[in-house]
Design an enzyme around this catalytic site. Structure first.
Site, PDB file in Angstrom:
ATOM      1  N   HIS A  46       6.187  -8.872  -6.057  1.00  0.00           N
ATOM      2  CA  HIS A  46       6.380 -10.305  -6.247  1.00  0.00           C
ATOM      3  C   HIS A  46       7.804 -10.731  -5.896  1.00  0.00           C
ATOM      4  O   HIS A  46       8.382 -11.614  -6.547  1.00  0.00           O
ATOM      5  CB  HIS A  46       6.057 -10.694  -7.685  1.00  0.00           C
ATOM      6  N   ARG A  70       7.990  -0.459  -7.344  1.00  0.00           N
ATOM      7  CA  ARG A  70       6.615  -0.954  -7.339  1.00  0.00           C
ATOM      8  C   ARG A  70       6.321  -1.496  -5.947  1.00  0.00           C
ATOM      9  O   ARG A  70       6.987  -2.404  -5.466  1.00  0.00           O
ATOM     10  CB  ARG A  70       6.383  -2.051  -8.370  1.00  0.00           C
ATOM     11  N   ASP A  84       9.923   7.595   1.629  1.00  0.00           N
ATOM     12  CA  ASP A  84      10.980   8.112   2.496  1.00  0.00           C
ATOM     13  C   ASP A  84      12.366   7.704   2.007  1.00  0.00           C
ATOM     14  O   ASP A  84      13.372   8.306   2.404  1.00  0.00           O
ATOM     15  CB  ASP A  84      10.778   7.625   3.936  1.00  0.00           C
ATOM     16  N   GLN A 146      -1.064   0.988 -12.255  1.00  0.00           N
ATOM     17  CA  GLN A 146      -1.136  -0.180 -13.132  1.00  0.00           C
ATOM     18  C   GLN A 146      -2.587  -0.534 -13.458  1.00  0.00           C
ATOM     19  O   GLN A 146      -3.441  -0.614 -12.566  1.00  0.00           O
ATOM     20  CB  GLN A 146      -0.456  -1.385 -12.473  1.00  0.00           C
ATOM     21  N   GLU A 148      -4.613  -3.548 -14.804  1.00  0.00           N
ATOM     22  CA  GLU A 148      -4.443  -4.976 -15.054  1.00  0.00           C
ATOM     23  C   GLU A 148      -5.643  -5.792 -14.608  1.00  0.00           C
ATOM     24  O   GLU A 148      -5.530  -6.997 -14.370  1.00  0.00           O
ATOM     25  CB  GLU A 148      -3.161  -5.482 -14.378  1.00  0.00           C
ATOM     26  N   ASP A 174      -1.116 -10.095 -15.907  1.00  0.00           N
ATOM     27  CA  ASP A 174      -2.352 -10.000 -15.132  1.00  0.00           C
ATOM     28  C   ASP A 174      -3.528  -9.571 -15.991  1.00  0.00           C
ATOM     29  O   ASP A 174      -4.646 -10.083 -15.813  1.00  0.00           O
ATOM     30  CB  ASP A 174      -2.169  -9.020 -13.973  1.00  0.00           C
TER      31      ASP A 174
END
Length: 255
Positions: A46, A70, A84, A146, A148, A174
């Protein structure tokens, strides 16, 4: 904190706490890691942050903390490119089935166990230790799924049981929206969270969540979460700014 230390502490059930960063400035993860958090989350789901920003922000994290990224989605290409950069952990949103969890783990592992491509990068000292890292197959990487969605809650025991999933993470916003009560942590939300916590306990998979206030920190710890991310940079800045302005208005008598 080394990658191995974070994974070891989670596996042992030691108290672990983190902080959530969304802002692109590397000073943010740098300064919050200096506060003593065990890990710092660099969010790319986000936020507008690109890989260049993630790379710089990971480097800015104090040696006593670990960096967890994330990714925006359970996408092997996005996961590969983040790995990486050598984070201590990677978190994937909206994991709803065991098959999706299996795909997540496969994206983090080199062949033949997984599908991660091999190349020189920060994760293998820019090519100096490629063979060693491929052999270790990122054994110290923390993989966080996660939970959600309603489907995620329904399948949470199977997700927690997937080999390679090191932790679950409840997204309160969420998940509460998914059960029809956004921002209301009432019965439906509590039932869903209880199922996640029970599954984590049965499968010996630690479960974490995000707190955006001191009251929430206390609530989640008392509820039995194994680890808590205690704060979000954007929200803390908003609350601090609002509080400062309110203090000034009060001091001026509401002018």
């Amino acid at each position: 904190m080394s990658h191995a230390d974070l994974k070891r502490r989670l596996t042992r059930g030691d108290p672990v706490t983190g902080y959530w960063t969304s802002l692109a400035d590397p000073a943010v993860p740098e300064l919050v890691s200096q506060s003593g958090f065990d890990f710092v989350v660099v969010d790319t789901e986000h936020t507008p942050s690109g890989l260049e920003t993630v790379a710089v922000n990971l480097r800015s994290i104090d040696d006593e903390s670990a960096g967890v990224v994330r990714v925006p989605w359970n996408d092997p290409v996005r996961i590969k490119r983040v790995l990486d950069l050598d984070p201590a952990g990677v978190m994937v949103p909206m994991v709803s089935t065991a098959a999706e969890a299996v795909d997540f783990v496969a994206a983090t592992r080199y062949p033949p166990e997984g599908i991660r491509g091999i190349a020189a990068g920060r994760s293998n000292d820019y090519g100096r230790n490629v063979a060693e890292r491929v052999e270790r197959d990122d054994a110290d990487l923390v993989r966080i799924a996660q939970i959600e969605t309603e489907a995620g809650v329904e399948n949470v025991t199977d997700i927690a049981a997937v080999e390679g999933v090191d932790a679950l993470f409840v997204g309160p916003a969420d998940l509460s929206a998914a059960v029809g009560s956004f921002g209301d942590y009432g019965d439906a939300f509590e039932d869903a969270v209880t199922r996640v916590l029970d599954a984590g306990q049965r499968e010996r998979t630690p479960v974490g969540t995000l707190a955006t206030s001191a009251d929430e920190v206390e609530r989640w710890v008392e509820w039995g979460f194994d680890f808590v991310v205690c704060g979000v940079d954007i929200l803390d800045l908003v609350h601090g700014a609002d509080a400062a302005l309110a203090a000034h208005e009060t001091a001026r008598g509401g002018e």
